[in-house]
Scaffold this active site. Structure first.
Site, PDB file in Angstrom:
ATOM      1  N   GLN A  12       0.953  -1.298  -0.243  1.00 30.02           N
ATOM      2  CA  GLN A  12       0.115  -0.064   0.134  1.00 30.02           C
ATOM      3  C   GLN A  12       0.717   1.144  -0.015  1.00 30.02           C
ATOM      4  OE1 GLN A  12      -3.209  -1.047   2.296  1.00 30.02           O
ATOM      5  NE2 GLN A  12      -4.236   0.784   2.490  1.00 30.02           N
ATOM      6  N   SER A  95       3.956  -6.593   2.822  1.00 28.46           N
ATOM      7  CA  SER A  95       2.589  -6.329   3.387  1.00 28.46           C
ATOM      8  C   SER A  95       1.580  -7.213   2.325  1.00 28.46           C
ATOM      9  CB  SER A  95       2.168  -4.881   3.754  1.00 28.46           C
ATOM     10  OG  SER A  95       0.890  -5.119   4.524  1.00 28.46           O
ATOM     11  N   LEU A  96       0.778  -6.327   1.743  1.00 31.45           N
ATOM     12  CA  LEU A  96      -0.449  -6.915   1.066  1.00 31.45           C
ATOM     13  C   LEU A  96       0.410  -7.448  -0.285  1.00 31.45           C
ATOM     14  CD1 LEU A  96      -1.405  -5.625  -2.095  1.00 31.45           C
ATOM     15  CD2 LEU A  96      -1.910  -3.685  -0.576  1.00 31.45           C
ATOM     16  N   ARG A 120      -9.416  -8.720   3.518  1.00 28.29           N
ATOM     17  CA  ARG A 120      -8.481  -8.233   4.285  1.00 28.29           C
ATOM     18  C   ARG A 120      -8.431  -6.767   4.491  1.00 28.29           C
ATOM     19  NH1 ARG A 120      -2.930  -6.377   3.517  1.00 28.29           N
ATOM     20  NH2 ARG A 120      -1.375  -7.368   5.058  1.00 28.29           N
ATOM     21  N   HIS A 205      -0.372  -3.200  11.208  1.00 28.49           N
ATOM     22  CA  HIS A 205       0.767  -4.137  11.640  1.00 28.49           C
ATOM     23  C   HIS A 205       1.094  -3.837  13.020  1.00 28.49           C
ATOM     24  CE1 HIS A 205       1.569  -6.030   7.690  1.00 28.49           C
ATOM     25  NE2 HIS A 205       1.533  -4.697   7.007  1.00 28.49           N
ATOM     26  N   GLN A 254       0.859 -12.074   9.865  1.00 30.50           N
ATOM     27  CA  GLN A 254       1.472 -10.750   9.275  1.00 30.50           C
ATOM     28  C   GLN A 254       0.618  -9.526   9.363  1.00 30.50           C
ATOM     29  OE1 GLN A 254       0.079  -9.411   5.903  1.00 30.50           O
ATOM     30  NE2 GLN A 254       1.707  -9.960   4.518  1.00 30.50           N
TER      31      GLN A 254
END
Length: 315
Positions: A12, A95-96, A120, A205, A254
């Site tokens: 992102q 991340s993603l 998500r 996170h 995660q």
């Protein structure tokens, strides 16, 4: 001479209106990716990506599948030029981007990746009421200084944790608004130059994301995960894995866990990686990686011209 390389996938913050459109126009394989994603979400997401507004694209539930779609379109275009994914030593995503890496390497079906990222995005957005969480970037901080600062931030009982260790001097903290703001005001006490509050919609996170992690545990139990064609370097361990059960567990961890990107890059270098190919929007990771390892070369894979030059390089 063969170059040892890894495919990497952005997260992102890399999104922009129009990303991937020229790939879809130039490569039928790329266009098909957008068609599959649109169908799986029952939404004209590709139109939003190419003609929508920044505000629409910035909504986490749109950003996450959108960035994955662009990354996969780039990979499919490269494959149509004769480059095979298993020529890489590893895949890794920020991340993603980890989902993009898994879809690219055959561990998760493209349609499943789109649906799971929509879940998500919604779950992460809903986990913490607006205004209750915050994130801040620490400029010039060491991991030890960041840990000490988080302790100061937690002095009054709030949550303050390291969310991302992106590169030397580039660490992000996350948690409750009061605790992160308190930490940001005390940088001088631990020798950190400065903290910048980030314009984010939720504290990603960190342990405040636990409701989203619980939702992901349920969502991920419904999809098939296969062994990727090359090992994935996982965000939460900065170590390689090809085990589907382990991958599933890491994807759940995660959501609340730290993105250990600096360590992931250090691991790649230790394994002889000389080159990273960043598939998708922008070049955020390629620029960041140079702060961790000056010797690592970074190529991007976002336009038809990029596809041609990378195919020539790797062919």
């Amino acid at each position: 001479m063969t170059t040892t390389f890894a495919f990497i996938f952005p997260g992102q913050g890399s999104q922009f209106i129009g990303m991937g459109k020229d790939l879809a126009e130039a490569y039928p394989a790329a266009r098909e990716v957008f068609e599959i994603v649109d169908a799986s979400l029952q939404q004209d997401l590709s139109r939003l990506i190419w003609e929508g507004t920044d505000d629409e694209l910035k909504l986490t539930a749109n950003t996450q599948p959108a960035l994955m779609a662009v990354s996969l379109a780039a990979i499919r275009a490269l494959q149509s030029e004769g480059v095979s994914l298993d020529q890489a030593a590893f895949v890794a995503g920020h991340s993603l981007g980890e989902y993009s890496a898994l879809a690219a390497s055959g561990a998760i079906e493209l349609a499943d990746a789109a649906r799971i990222l929509r879940i998500r995005g919604n779950a992460m957005q809903a986990a913490v009421p607006a205004g209750e969480g915050a994130m801040a970037a620490l400029l010039g901080a060491t991991p030890e200084q960041a840990v000490a600062l988080c302790e100061l931030g937690r002095a009054e009982g709030g949550i303050c944790e390291i969310a991302n260790d992106n590169a030397p001097g580039q660490i992000v903290i996350s948690g409750s608004k009061a605790a992160v703001e308190l930490a940001a005001s005390k940088t001088g006490e631990v020798g950190i130059k400065k903290a910048m509050m980030l314009p984010v919609s939720a504290p990603f996170h960190c342990s405040m994301m636990q409701p989203a992690a619980d939702e992901m545990m349920s969502a991920l139990s419904d999809i098939e995960i296969k062994a990727p064609v090359v090992p994935l370097i996982a965000n939460v361990t900065a170590a390689p894995t090809s085990d589907p059960a382990e991958i599933r567990g890491h994807l759940i961890e995660q959501v609340c866990g730290q993105v250990r990107w600096r360590e992931s890059v250090e691991f790649m270098v230790s394994q002889g990686i000389e080159l990273t190919v960043e598939a998708g929007a922008g070049k955020v990771l390629s620029v960041m990686n140079r702060r961790t390892a000056k010797e690592i070369e970074g190529l991007t894979l976002g336009t038809p011209e990029d596809i041609e030059s990378v195919a020539k390089r790797l062919g």
